[in-house]
Write a protein that holds these residues in place. Structure first.
Motif, short mmCIF file in Angstrom:
data_model
loop_
_atom_site.label_atom_id
_atom_site.label_comp_id
_atom_site.label_asym_id
_atom_site.label_seq_id
_atom_site.Cartn_x
_atom_site.Cartn_y
_atom_site.Cartn_z
N ARG A 170 -44.99 6.60 6.23
CA ARG A 170 -44.21 7.51 5.53
C ARG A 170 -43.52 8.43 6.64
O ARG A 170 -44.36 8.79 7.58
N GLY A 171 -42.02 8.38 6.81
CA GLY A 171 -41.73 9.34 7.82
C GLY A 171 -41.83 10.98 7.68
O GLY A 171 -42.53 11.21 6.48
N PRO A 172 -41.55 11.73 8.43
CA PRO A 172 -40.74 11.40 9.69
C PRO A 172 -41.55 10.70 10.85
O PRO A 172 -42.89 10.81 10.78
N PHE A 173 -40.76 9.97 11.61
CA PHE A 173 -41.42 9.24 12.88
C PHE A 173 -40.94 9.69 13.88
O PHE A 173 -39.92 10.34 14.18
N THR A 174 -41.87 9.50 15.20
CA THR A 174 -41.56 10.09 16.53
C THR A 174 -40.92 9.08 17.24
O THR A 174 -40.95 8.02 17.07
N LEU A 175 -40.13 9.47 18.32
CA LEU A 175 -39.74 8.48 19.13
C LEU A 175 -40.58 7.81 20.02
O LEU A 175 -40.56 6.44 20.17
N ASP A 176 -41.70 8.26 20.48
CA ASP A 176 -42.72 7.87 21.18
C ASP A 176 -43.50 6.64 20.53
O ASP A 176 -43.84 5.68 20.62
N GLY A 177 -43.74 6.89 19.05
CA GLY A 177 -44.15 6.01 18.03
C GLY A 177 -43.41 4.88 17.73
O GLY A 177 -44.06 3.81 17.61
N GLU A 178 -41.91 5.07 17.76
CA GLU A 178 -41.23 3.92 17.45
C GLU A 178 -41.00 3.18 18.66
O GLU A 178 -40.99 2.03 18.55
N ARG A 179 -41.22 3.74 19.86
CA ARG A 179 -41.15 2.82 21.16
C ARG A 179 -42.25 1.83 21.02
O ARG A 179 -42.28 0.85 21.51
N ASP A 180 -43.54 2.50 20.89
CA ASP A 180 -44.76 1.53 20.98
C ASP A 180 -44.75 0.72 19.78
O ASP A 180 -45.18 -0.41 19.98
N LEU A 181 -44.17 1.02 18.59
CA LEU A 181 -44.17 0.01 17.60
C LEU A 181 -43.41 -1.23 17.92
O LEU A 181 -43.91 -2.51 17.83
N LEU A 182 -42.06 -0.91 18.43
CA LEU A 182 -41.39 -1.99 19.04
C LEU A 182 -42.11 -2.95 20.09
O LEU A 182 -41.93 -4.25 20.04
#
Length: 249
Positions: A170-182
């Motif tokens: 569940r959000g909110p999500f961080t930019l670092d976290g999204e970068r790592d996930l992708l």
């Protein structure tokens, strides 16, 4: 004064926080999330039985105004709210967070339906990150030659695509976290809805940085004739105006 706030969105909760101390507030949640974040004031969970049921509820509970603060893609309840408010002669306001807008470097592919999103995403890549919610998963179930990562608050129900991993978050999500996930999942395509807001926006920045295409579902418009504001503060001011509030139609 008794107001009904429709929706369990961040904006709906914020509006309840702003006004519950001075007016009677009932927040209505759809009940699709197993453990929702509850707003202050009275809370009800579940449907009303269509527009007619909602109109009846408004009359029986002597509601003075309705704020439709549902998710931007909850067009069925928004349509029911417009019809019910008109029938019960209750003022209605739509609270909609602003949609997202592409910036330089974005590779967006706007679509109007989830079925179209599935077709476009399939042409763009084979490792697809779905952030369209668990309820729309069936639109991708017919694709056998792609791998999907679905992120949702609660587990989805079938039908599923043959190759699917589910990430419950569940959000909110961080930019670092999204970068790592992708990067970690070698994502090739992002599929999302134009939900707006900041809680899930970092995925768009991460996709832009990684030069990934984004298939984005356009949001439906608010029902015709219903005034729209974009912040909980503006909705609270609308309520405060009192005499300026008028029933739809």
């Amino acid at each position: 004064m008794h107001i009904l706030i429709l929706g369990g969105t961040t904006e709906a909760r914020r509006l309840a926080e702003l006004v519950h101390a001075r007016v009677r507030t009932t927040s209505s949640l759809a009940g699709r999330v197993a453990a929702p974040k509850l707003p202050p004031g009275e809370v009800r969970v579940g449907g009303f039985g269509g527009a007619e049921g909602l109109a009846r509820w408004l009359r029986e509970h002597q509601v003075d105004a309705v704020i439709d603060a549902t998710h931007p893609f909850a067009d069925t309840i928004s349509s029911h709210a417009a019809r019910a408010a008109a029938e019960a002669h209750v003022p209605l306001l739509a609270l909609r967070r602003p949609g997202w807008a592409p910036v330089k470097g974005d590779d967006w592919h706007p679509v109007d339906t989830l079925e179209e999103a599935a077709d476009v995403a399939r042409r763009l890549g084979r490792r697809i990150f779905l952030t369209t919610g668990r309820m729309g998963l069936a639109s991708f179930a017919h694709i056998p030659d792609a791998w999907f990562l679905l992120r949702s608050v609660d587990p989805p129900e079938p039908p599923f695509p043959p190759h699917l991993d589910v990430l419950l978050d569940r959000g909110p999500f961080t930019l670092d976290g999204e970068r790592d996930l992708l990067r970690r999942h070698a994502i090739e395509v992002l599929v999302t809805k134009d939900s707006g807001g900041t809680a899930t926006a970092p995925k768009l920045t991460a996709a832009r940085e990684a030069a990934l295409p984004v298939v984005i579902l356009r949001r439906p418009p608010a029902p015709e004739g219903v005034p729209v504001v974009t912040t909980p503060e503006a909705a609270a001011q609308w309520l405060t105006a009192g005499s300026d509030v008028r029933p739809p139609g």
